[in-house]
Write an enzyme that holds these catalytic residues in place. Structure first.
Site, PDB file in Angstrom:
ATOM      1  N   GLY A   1     -72.477  86.986-128.493  1.00 19.98           N
ATOM      2  CA  GLY A   1     -72.182  87.174-127.085  1.00 19.98           C
ATOM      3  C   GLY A   1     -70.774  87.671-126.852  1.00 19.98           C
ATOM      4  CG  HIS A   2     -69.012  90.813-127.439  1.00 23.02           C
ATOM      5  ND1 HIS A   2     -69.204  92.037-128.030  1.00 23.02           N
ATOM      6  CD2 HIS A   2     -68.737  89.962-128.445  1.00 23.02           C
ATOM      7  CE1 HIS A   2     -69.048  91.926-129.352  1.00 23.02           C
ATOM      8  NE2 HIS A   2     -68.766  90.674-129.608  1.00 23.02           N
TER       9      HIS A   2
ATOM     10  CG  ASP B   1     -67.754  82.103-130.524  1.00 24.43           C
ATOM     11  OD1 ASP B   1     -68.553  82.794-129.886  1.00 24.43           O
ATOM     12  OD2 ASP B   1     -68.097  81.190-131.298  1.00 24.43           O
TER      13      ASP B   1
ATOM     14  CE  LYS C   1     -66.959  89.662-132.542  1.00 25.66           C
ATOM     15  NZ  LYS C   1     -66.813  88.199-132.661  1.00 25.66           N
TER      16      LYS C   1
ATOM     17  CD  GLN D   1     -73.531  87.394-135.418  1.00 21.78           C
ATOM     18  OE1 GLN D   1     -73.539  88.372-136.131  1.00 21.78           O
ATOM     19  NE2 GLN D   1     -74.451  87.217-134.493  1.00 21.78           N
TER      20      GLN D   1
END
Length: 429
Positions: free
Chosen positions: A40-41, A13, A16, A223
């Site tokens: 998640g991005h 988080d 990225k 991650q």
């Protein structure tokens, strides 16, 4: 031109998505090499928001996007994500998306097992996303996984199903659950197979061709290093190796292909789920940082835990992952604070540590040693050069750089792609 590997240097988080998107616009191929749709991005491009969980960030800009063999693939999640992005006007086809044909599949039985275990663990739960990532990796190393290439051979799958179900039926019985419905599983796989197979190929071969042509490859990690199965805060970790070295094994290219390693680092610290967090803030300051930083997980929507910047864990992550330089994100979230703190070491039972101990009990007990710095009243939001930053913000960045023993290559000052201060271009290393 160098290839670039991007990894998170905290608990994930770190922002990225924005950095990978910025780099992807200049790359010829983007490769996901580990994890699954538990990562998640969020990309913000010209005010449009794109939320990705499985697809490489390059897909939004039309860059060749590759899901490597190190990823565990939920075929139904892939289909849903592709359809969602197509609904936002993104074109996705076999020309710009490739999926490794030796990727292990995440099946509904993996999601079932993930949820059953977390529920049964009670207070001892790890805090997984419940998406079946861990059980899928277990089946991979247990040599009973169904892989993407098996979708083209479903008529001869029975021996593999025997092996898979012998394992899962025993586990399910322990939770008073019925055996795996093999017919339903096969029917589901027959239905999804044509969609996945249109993208399936030996991606190592495609990457070899891309590299031979002199193209720039961006390896996109998911991650963060502190969630690495070996090097993270075990057992509160993910089920794959998140360090930069995994880019080689998880894509099918050799270790000399990974190039410049860019560690993404948030200007403060957050983590989602359970586990130790030495600099966590349970006060109004932490709450304020979390609100300004919109600290909610892209995948789960869970509120992230927030704390001061921890130079100890970032220094450790940079060393373990061979980070060449860092991208410092969300510096603007600290605007307006009277004081900012940086953790420079830990105290544990009278002894000072300059690293995070491996044992979970020690990690939970360490007390942070802080260095205080004067905050800044001016705004860093949207700055695109160091001259645009308040003097104390510059001092903070320089101090971070000193403490983590790794240079700052760029600074991100908003979610927008172009709001970036570049000191060193990773692709030109």
């Amino acid at each position: 031109m160098a290839n670039v590997t991007v990894i998170g240097a905290q608990w994930g988080d770190e922002g990225k998505g924005k950095i990978v998107d910025w780099l992807a616009s200049r790359a010829d191929a983007v490769v996901r090499f580990q994890g699954g749709h538990n990562a998640g991005h969020t990309l913000v491009i010209d005010g449009n928001v794109f939320k990705l969980s499985l697809l490489p960030s390059g897909i939004v800009s039309g860059t060749l996007s590759i899901i490597g063999n190190g990823v565990v693939l939920d075929p139904w999640a892939l289909k849903a994500e592709v359809e969602k992005l197509e609904g936002q006007g993104v074109s996705i086809n076999a020309e710009n998306l490739a999926v490794a044909d030796n990727c292990p599949l995440i099946l509904p039985i993996h999601r079932d097992l993930d949820g059953l275990r977390e529920t049964a663990a009670g207070a001892g739960k790890i805090g997984t996303t419940g998406r079946g990532i861990g059980p899928a990796y277990e089946d991979k190393v247990g040599r009973r996984a169904i892989r993407v290439c098996d979708l083209a051979h479903l008529d001869s799958l029975e021996p593999q199903l025997d092996r898979l179900c012998a394992h899962h039926d025993a586990l399910r019985a322990g939770f008073n659950e019925p055996p795996v419905d093999r017919e339903r599983l096969l029917a589901d796989l027959r239905e999804i197979a044509p969609f996945v197979l249109q993208f399936a190929q030996p991606v190592w071969k495609r990457l070899k061709k891309v590299r031979k042509a002199g193209a720039k490859i961006l390896f996109e990690g998911a991650q963060g290093v502190l969630l690495d199965i070996d090097h993270g805060t075990y057992p509160f970790v993910t089920s794959s190796n998140t360090v930069s070295g995994t880019a080689a094994a998880g894509s099918g290219l050799g270790p000399n292909a990974t190039g410049y390693v860019l560690g993404i680092v948030k200007a403060y610290t957050t983590r989602v789920g359970s586990g130790p967090f030495p600099t966590e803030l349970d006060d109004d300051i932490g709450k304020g940082i979390g609100e300004r930083g919109h600290e909610f997980g892209t995948v789960t929507g869970r509120q992230r835990r927030v704390g001061w910047f921890d130079a100890v864990i970032v220094r450790q992550s940079c060393s373990i992952s061979g980070v060449t330089g860092i991208a410092l994100t969300k510096i603007d979230v600290l605007d307006g604070l009277d004081e900012v703190k940086i953790c420079t070491g830990y105290r544990l039972r009278g002894k000072v540590y300059d690293y995070l101990p491996s044992h979970a009990a020690d990690q939970a007990e360490v007390e942070p040693i802080y260095e205080s710095m004067e905050g800044w009243k001016g705004s860093t939001a949207g700055a695109r050069s160091f001259a645009d930053l308040p003097a104390n913000a510059v001092k903070y960045i320089q101090r971070v750089q000193e403490l983590i023993e790794t240079p700052v290559s760029l600074v991100s000052t908003s979610p927008e792609r172009d709001d970036t201060i570049l000191m060193r271009d990773p692709f030109m290393d």
